[in-house]
Design a protein around this motif. Structure first.
Motif, PDB file in Angstrom:
ATOM      1  N   LEU A  67       0.814  -1.215   0.000  1.00 48.16           N
ATOM      2  CA  LEU A  67       0.000   0.000   0.000  1.00 48.16           C
ATOM      3  C   LEU A  67       0.849   1.267   0.000  1.00 48.16           C
ATOM      4  O   LEU A  67       0.414   2.316  -0.442  1.00 48.16           O
ATOM      5  CB  LEU A  67      -0.936   0.006   1.213  1.00 48.16           C
ATOM      6  CG  LEU A  67      -2.035  -1.059   1.197  1.00 48.16           C
ATOM      7  CD1 LEU A  67      -2.817  -1.020   2.508  1.00 48.16           C
ATOM      8  CD2 LEU A  67      -2.955  -0.865   0.016  1.00 48.16           C
ATOM      9  N   SER A  68       2.086   1.159   0.450  1.00 48.26           N
ATOM     10  CA  SER A  68       2.937   2.349   0.574  1.00 48.26           C
ATOM     11  C   SER A  68       3.657   2.726  -0.719  1.00 48.26           C
ATOM     12  O   SER A  68       4.294   3.765  -0.783  1.00 48.26           O
ATOM     13  CB  SER A  68       3.967   2.131   1.674  1.00 48.26           C
ATOM     14  OG  SER A  68       4.779   1.008   1.353  1.00 48.26           O
ATOM     15  N   THR A  69       3.581   1.895  -1.766  1.00 44.36           N
ATOM     16  CA  THR A  69       4.277   2.210  -3.012  1.00 44.36           C
ATOM     17  C   THR A  69       3.362   2.014  -4.213  1.00 44.36           C
ATOM     18  O   THR A  69       2.427   1.218  -4.172  1.00 44.36           O
ATOM     19  CB  THR A  69       5.527   1.334  -3.225  1.00 44.36           C
ATOM     20  OG1 THR A  69       5.118  -0.027  -3.288  1.00 44.36           O
ATOM     21  CG2 THR A  69       6.543   1.526  -2.133  1.00 44.36           C
ATOM     22  N   ILE A  70       3.668   2.722  -5.264  1.00 41.11           N
ATOM     23  CA  ILE A  70       3.012   2.534  -6.561  1.00 41.11           C
ATOM     24  C   ILE A  70       4.036   1.854  -7.461  1.00 41.11           C
ATOM     25  O   ILE A  70       5.144   2.368  -7.630  1.00 41.11           O
ATOM     26  CB  ILE A  70       2.598   3.890  -7.169  1.00 41.11           C
ATOM     27  CG1 ILE A  70       1.545   4.560  -6.307  1.00 41.11           C
ATOM     28  CG2 ILE A  70       2.102   3.709  -8.598  1.00 41.11           C
ATOM     29  CD1 ILE A  70       1.175   5.961  -6.767  1.00 41.11           C
ATOM     30  N   PRO A  71       3.705   0.702  -8.028  1.00 43.63           N
ATOM     31  CA  PRO A  71       4.655   0.061  -8.934  1.00 43.63           C
ATOM     32  C   PRO A  71       4.938   0.970 -10.136  1.00 43.63           C
ATOM     33  O   PRO A  71       4.017   1.447 -10.795  1.00 43.63           O
ATOM     34  CB  PRO A  71       3.935  -1.215  -9.375  1.00 43.63           C
ATOM     35  CG  PRO A  71       2.880  -1.441  -8.350  1.00 43.63           C
ATOM     36  CD  PRO A  71       2.499  -0.088  -7.841  1.00 43.63           C
ATOM     37  N   ILE A  72       6.207   1.208 -10.400  1.00 41.54           N
ATOM     38  CA  ILE A  72       6.619   2.048 -11.516  1.00 41.54           C
ATOM     39  C   ILE A  72       7.703   1.295 -12.276  1.00 41.54           C
ATOM     40  O   ILE A  72       8.602   0.709 -11.670  1.00 41.54           O
ATOM     41  CB  ILE A  72       7.180   3.403 -11.032  1.00 41.54           C
ATOM     42  CG1 ILE A  72       6.123   4.165 -10.243  1.00 41.54           C
ATOM     43  CG2 ILE A  72       7.676   4.238 -12.208  1.00 41.54           C
ATOM     44  CD1 ILE A  72       6.653   5.429  -9.597  1.00 41.54           C
ATOM     45  N   TYR A  73       7.617   1.333 -13.592  1.00 43.95           N
ATOM     46  CA  TYR A  73       8.572   0.623 -14.432  1.00 43.95           C
ATOM     47  C   TYR A  73       9.260   1.604 -15.375  1.00 43.95           C
ATOM     48  O   TYR A  73       8.612   2.467 -15.961  1.00 43.95           O
ATOM     49  CB  TYR A  73       7.875  -0.495 -15.220  1.00 43.95           C
ATOM     50  CG  TYR A  73       7.336  -1.511 -14.254  1.00 43.95           C
ATOM     51  CD1 TYR A  73       8.142  -2.545 -13.805  1.00 43.95           C
ATOM     52  CD2 TYR A  73       6.066  -1.381 -13.717  1.00 43.95           C
ATOM     53  CE1 TYR A  73       7.686  -3.431 -12.862  1.00 43.95           C
ATOM     54  CE2 TYR A  73       5.594  -2.270 -12.772  1.00 43.95           C
ATOM     55  CZ  TYR A  73       6.416  -3.290 -12.345  1.00 43.95           C
ATOM     56  OH  TYR A  73       5.959  -4.151 -11.400  1.00 43.95           O
TER      57      TYR A  73
END
Length: 172
Positions: A66-72
């Motif tokens: 919940l504390s991060t947004i997956p980013i690629y």
């Protein structure tokens, strides 16, 4: 980004920021699916884990917190960052840069004889610093941009290269 990819248009929880970053946003989940539509490598922004897409589209299920947004980060990208935490943008004006270099499939073009010729230098700077420099060799620019950055006191503190030692096929 990929106008002929019909499945991609049906997705409303992942999108491109320019042609470089791919964040995936879903609410209240512990895992999510990432869809990669091109035969290109993408790197997890936080772990540097490579994920290889496919021209027919490929999905990966990944755990999320919940504390991060997956980013690629899309392969072939050089992402300049200022990593020092600050309370305001003006305080960051003269902070050093970190360059995140995400290698793509063409990172292996040297096997066909392609190359870029640059002179990289590292000099001692002060008691603890290291000054990195990069100059195009044999081109018309002659390193003009690097000279401007030097005059303004802006420097590259760190270069992070993603994809070194990773097979082209990858595991993910």
């Amino acid at each position: 980004m990929f106008p002929k990819d019909t499945p991609g248009f049906a997705m409303d929880d992942q999108f491109y920021v320019g042609s470089t970053l791919l964040p995936v946003t879903r609410k209240d989940v512990t895992e999510t699916t990432v869809y990669l539509v091109e035969d290109q490598v993408y790197y997890d922004y936080f772990t540097n884990q490579p994920y290889h897409g496919s021209s027919k589209g490929k999905t990966f299920t990944i755990p999320v917190e919940l504390s991060t947004i997956p980013i690629y980060i899309r392969g072939g990208t050089i992402l300049p960052l200022r990593e020092c935490p600050r309370r305001s943008a003006p305080l960051m004006a003269y902070d050093p840069f970190t360059l995140r270099v995400a290698l793509d499939q063409s990172a292996y073009s040297y096997e066909q004889g392609d190359y870029v010729w640059r002179q990289l230098t590292a000099e001692k700077h002060g008691k603890k610093g290291l000054k990195l420099g990069s100059t195009a060799v044999g081109t018309s620019s002659g390193g003009a941009h690097e000279k401007e950055l030097e005059e303004r006191g802006v420097r590259v503190e760190k270069v992070v290269v993603l994809g070194v030692g990773v097979s082209r096929e990858g595991t993910a």
